[in-house]
Design an enzyme around this catalytic site. Sequence first.
Site, PDB file in Angstrom:
ATOM      1  N   LYS A  27       0.860  -1.194   0.000  1.00  0.00           N
ATOM      2  CA  LYS A  27       0.000   0.000   0.000  1.00  0.00           C
ATOM      3  C   LYS A  27       0.888   1.232   0.000  1.00  0.00           C
ATOM      4  O   LYS A  27       1.795   1.352   0.820  1.00  0.00           O
ATOM      5  CB  LYS A  27      -0.920  -0.014   1.232  1.00  0.00           C
ATOM      6  CG  LYS A  27      -1.766   1.262   1.396  1.00  0.00           C
ATOM      7  CD  LYS A  27      -2.806   1.156   2.522  1.00  0.00           C
ATOM      8  CE  LYS A  27      -3.452   2.505   2.832  1.00  0.00           C
ATOM      9  NZ  LYS A  27      -4.409   2.461   3.945  1.00  0.00           N
TER      10      LYS A  27
ATOM     11  N   ASP B 183      -2.404   9.910   4.480  1.00  0.00           N
ATOM     12  CA  ASP B 183      -3.834   9.614   4.513  1.00  0.00           C
ATOM     13  C   ASP B 183      -4.554  10.632   5.391  1.00  0.00           C
ATOM     14  O   ASP B 183      -4.573  10.519   6.614  1.00  0.00           O
ATOM     15  CB  ASP B 183      -4.045   8.181   5.057  1.00  0.00           C
ATOM     16  CG  ASP B 183      -5.513   7.756   5.004  1.00  0.00           C
ATOM     17  OD1 ASP B 183      -6.336   8.522   4.450  1.00  0.00           O
ATOM     18  OD2 ASP B 183      -5.819   6.660   5.514  1.00  0.00           O
TER      19      ASP B 183
ATOM     20  N   LYS C 172      -9.962  12.522   8.692  1.00  0.00           N
ATOM     21  CA  LYS C 172      -9.612  11.880   9.963  1.00  0.00           C
ATOM     22  C   LYS C 172      -9.573  12.911  11.085  1.00  0.00           C
ATOM     23  O   LYS C 172      -9.180  14.045  10.858  1.00  0.00           O
ATOM     24  CB  LYS C 172      -8.212  11.255   9.864  1.00  0.00           C
ATOM     25  CG  LYS C 172      -8.147   9.947   9.129  1.00  0.00           C
ATOM     26  CD  LYS C 172      -6.739   9.375   9.192  1.00  0.00           C
ATOM     27  CE  LYS C 172      -6.622   8.099   8.378  1.00  0.00           C
ATOM     28  NZ  LYS C 172      -7.425   6.981   8.911  1.00  0.00           N
TER      29      LYS C 172
ATOM     30  N   ASP D  68       1.366   5.686   6.047  1.00  0.00           N
ATOM     31  CA  ASP D  68       0.416   4.858   5.306  1.00  0.00           C
ATOM     32  C   ASP D  68       1.011   4.276   4.015  1.00  0.00           C
ATOM     33  O   ASP D  68       0.315   3.638   3.230  1.00  0.00           O
ATOM     34  CB  ASP D  68      -0.856   5.666   5.011  1.00  0.00           C
ATOM     35  CG  ASP D  68      -2.111   4.805   5.051  1.00  0.00           C
ATOM     36  OD1 ASP D  68      -2.039   3.680   5.576  1.00  0.00           O
ATOM     37  OD2 ASP D  68      -3.155   5.262   4.538  1.00  0.00           O
TER      38      ASP D  68
ATOM     39  N   ASP E 230     -12.103   7.449   3.512  1.00  0.00           N
ATOM     40  CA  ASP E 230     -10.972   7.048   4.359  1.00  0.00           C
ATOM     41  C   ASP E 230     -10.644   5.556   4.209  1.00  0.00           C
ATOM     42  O   ASP E 230      -9.600   5.099   4.651  1.00  0.00           O
ATOM     43  CB  ASP E 230     -11.284   7.384   5.827  1.00  0.00           C
ATOM     44  CG  ASP E 230     -10.035   7.381   6.695  1.00  0.00           C
ATOM     45  OD1 ASP E 230      -8.918   7.367   6.125  1.00  0.00           O
ATOM     46  OD2 ASP E 230     -10.169   7.391   7.934  1.00  0.00           O
TER      47      ASP E 230
ATOM     48  N   GLU F 189      -9.512   4.140   1.698  1.00  0.00           N
ATOM     49  CA  GLU F 189      -8.913   4.344   0.373  1.00  0.00           C
ATOM     50  C   GLU F 189      -7.923   3.256  -0.003  1.00  0.00           C
ATOM     51  O   GLU F 189      -7.711   2.979  -1.184  1.00  0.00           O
ATOM     52  CB  GLU F 189      -8.221   5.714   0.316  1.00  0.00           C
ATOM     53  CG  GLU F 189      -6.793   5.784   0.894  1.00  0.00           C
ATOM     54  CD  GLU F 189      -6.692   5.438   2.375  1.00  0.00           C
ATOM     55  OE1 GLU F 189      -7.717   5.540   3.075  1.00  0.00           O
ATOM     56  OE2 GLU F 189      -5.593   5.054   2.823  1.00  0.00           O
TER      57      GLU F 189
ATOM     58  N   ARG G 276      -7.881  -0.028   0.294  1.00  0.00           N
ATOM     59  CA  ARG G 276      -8.416  -1.183  -0.443  1.00  0.00           C
ATOM     60  C   ARG G 276      -8.777  -0.791  -1.876  1.00  0.00           C
ATOM     61  O   ARG G 276      -8.728  -1.622  -2.789  1.00  0.00           O
ATOM     62  CB  ARG G 276      -9.614  -1.770   0.314  1.00  0.00           C
ATOM     63  CG  ARG G 276     -10.828  -0.886   0.398  1.00  0.00           C
ATOM     64  CD  ARG G 276     -11.820  -1.325   1.470  1.00  0.00           C
ATOM     65  NE  ARG G 276     -11.366  -0.956   2.815  1.00  0.00           N
ATOM     66  CZ  ARG G 276     -12.032  -1.236   3.924  1.00  0.00           C
ATOM     67  NH1 ARG G 276     -13.183  -1.908   3.869  1.00  0.00           N
ATOM     68  NH2 ARG G 276     -11.569  -0.853   5.089  1.00  0.00           N
TER      69      ARG G 276
HETATM   70  N1  BES Z   1      -4.637   4.043   6.820  1.00  0.00           N
HETATM   71  C1  BES Z   1      -5.830   3.725   7.496  1.00  0.00           C
HETATM   72  C2  BES Z   1      -5.677   2.567   8.474  1.00  0.00           C
HETATM   73  C3  BES Z   1      -4.782   2.811   9.660  1.00  0.00           C
HETATM   74  C4  BES Z   1      -5.283   3.240  10.857  1.00  0.00           C
HETATM   75  C5  BES Z   1      -3.426   2.550   9.561  1.00  0.00           C
HETATM   76  C6  BES Z   1      -4.456   3.444  11.925  1.00  0.00           C
HETATM   77  C7  BES Z   1      -2.590   2.739  10.645  1.00  0.00           C
HETATM   78  C8  BES Z   1      -3.114   3.191  11.826  1.00  0.00           C
HETATM   79  C9  BES Z   1      -6.918   3.346   6.514  1.00  0.00           C
HETATM   80  O1  BES Z   1      -6.865   3.965   5.282  1.00  0.00           O
HETATM   81  C10 BES Z   1      -8.214   3.746   7.137  1.00  0.00           C
HETATM   82  O2  BES Z   1      -8.394   4.903   7.369  1.00  0.00           O
HETATM   83  N2  BES Z   1      -9.062   2.769   7.422  1.00  0.00           N
HETATM   84  C11 BES Z   1     -10.318   3.032   8.047  1.00  0.00           C
HETATM   85  C12 BES Z   1     -11.353   2.195   7.363  1.00  0.00           C
HETATM   86  C13 BES Z   1     -12.778   2.542   7.748  1.00  0.00           C
HETATM   87  C14 BES Z   1     -13.137   3.906   7.208  1.00  0.00           C
HETATM   88  C15 BES Z   1     -13.694   1.487   7.171  1.00  0.00           C
HETATM   89  C16 BES Z   1     -10.199   2.651   9.517  1.00  0.00           C
HETATM   90  O3  BES Z   1      -9.524   1.687   9.831  1.00  0.00           O
HETATM   91  O4  BES Z   1     -10.767   3.360  10.334  1.00  0.00           O
HETATM   92 ZN    ZN Z   2      -4.941   4.550   4.669  1.00  0.00          ZN
HETATM   93 ZN    ZN Z   3      -7.819   5.897   5.265  1.00  0.00          ZN
END
Ligand code: BES
Ligand code: ZN
Ligand code: ZN
Length: 503
Positions: A271, A276, A283, A294, A353, A355, A357
């Site tokens: 990734k 992010d 966020k 990220d 967020d 993103e 996937r």
């Molecule tokens: N990059 C984040 C995941 C993440 C969170 C990595 C904390 C490292 C530390 C990812 O893009 C994300 O924001 N995922 C969301 C998904 C949700 C919106 C379904 C998440 O995990 O909250």
């Molecule tokens: Zn992310």
């Molecule tokens: Zn994200």
Amino acid sequence: MKFEVSENILAKISADGVVVYAFEKDKKLVKTKSFNDLDKILEGFLSESVEAENFKAKCGNVLSIHTHRKILSPKVYVLGLGEEKEFDHNVLRKVFAMLAKNVFQKVSSIAVSRLNSQEGKIENSIQAQMIVEGILLGSYRFNKYKKKNEENEKELEIVVFSESNQNTHLKIKEGITKAEIYFKAVKIARDLVNEPSAIVNPSFLANFALEIASKNPLVKCRVFEKNELEKMGMNAFLGVAQAADTSPKFIFLEYVPIKTDSKINLAIIGKGITFDTGGINVKPEQSMSTMKMDMSGAAVVLGVFSVLSKIRPDFSVMGIIAATPNMISGKSLVPGDVLRAMNGTTIEVLNTDAEGRVTLADSISYAVVSGATHILDLATLTGACMIALGENIAGIFSNDNKLKTFVKNAAEVSGEKVWELPLEKDYKELNKSEVADISNISSTKYGGAITAALFLEEFVDNKPWVHLDIAGPAFAEKNHSFGPKGGTGFGTRLILNFLQTFK
Ligand code: BES
Ligand code: ZN
Ligand code: ZN
């Protein structure tokens, strides 16, 4: 830092300190051969000292003893290795990493010996590898943006292995070399994560990959630009990238062995979200502050490819990174937008967020059309995986037992912890969309690491695949056994082990 092997016994090596080992059994100290040999020369002074100090050989405990110059080195460190029955190569790596973070900061040279064949039963080259890996990982710093440290901490410059047996010299050197290669890759991965996203942007990652290829005859690299990506139909990746002022880069690395009978063509996908923000689903402050991390999966891919021609896997390896930040602007994706991925699958973006996937959908599709026989992805994909497994453990998901077993074994060797979570078929319907083939978020707040993995599975075309959700272990929020706060390079050594064992 230099690592050498000497025929001299510890007492005859001129260093700032020498290390001997002790185990613990039934709360009592068990002396090792290295301890006893030096103790004899020092006429029982080591034994007296551990007794006088009531020293416990718990894992990582160190007793520092002045030798009053009865041997060449002014200091002996008695290093506790804990219970012998709990001891393994991972413990050895860890205690040396811990030492590098404190005791070794005061010296510029040390001498170490190995455990003999009865003690701990770790092969000689592995012992050397663990000691060197531990010291290098534990000594890592990222200080380039700080004023010079006034206290003037010393840097460990040289580590000498004391070894009288000539045949063992070669084994030790083998271990040293391997550890140095591994660390080179980990350092690259950590540095890339620790640099601010203003520096490590998509172009930076692309140029980095091109440079790897220019230095390694067995590695080729191609970077696809926006107009090419449009023609290729990578609209999922492009959708995530559309809000940014930086141009997206799709990085494709390829290693082909000189000669092989293997039909394996492994794709390693990282990734590559260089920052992010969350996009329009922005966020909150606390979650955003570390989001330069990220692209940790991408950093692992680049670290691994940097040393690939030294590791020389027996099969073809592709490295794939879709690099872009996830930004907020008037051009941002908004909830409800529908994107068509390269393989034709339509994705309803209900949360900008989620993103990672979406970019991985195109990365995985590209791996499939490029002839990948096996797919491995590393992604800081979900906060949910951190909730499930904490900060030290990555989630592993797989549709293939054989591939999964090789990855798990490689993780056991590297000491990078993974724990399996299920690709629960019944949860697939949680990813259903009213308007598109699939939604980028699940309809419940539970099991988010699993539903994200199930989303990715839609794109692997039934190829053997392993997904590592490294959201927790990729970035340390505080100092840890193997290094400082920040990028950990998690997964790099795991992949390097995997590449040497998989068949
Ligand atoms: N990059 C984040 C995941 C993440 C969170 C990595 C904390 C490292 C530390 C990812 O893009 C994300 O924001 N995922 C969301 C998904 C949700 C919106 C379904 C998440 O995990 O909250
Ligand atoms: Zn992310
Ligand atoms: Zn994200």
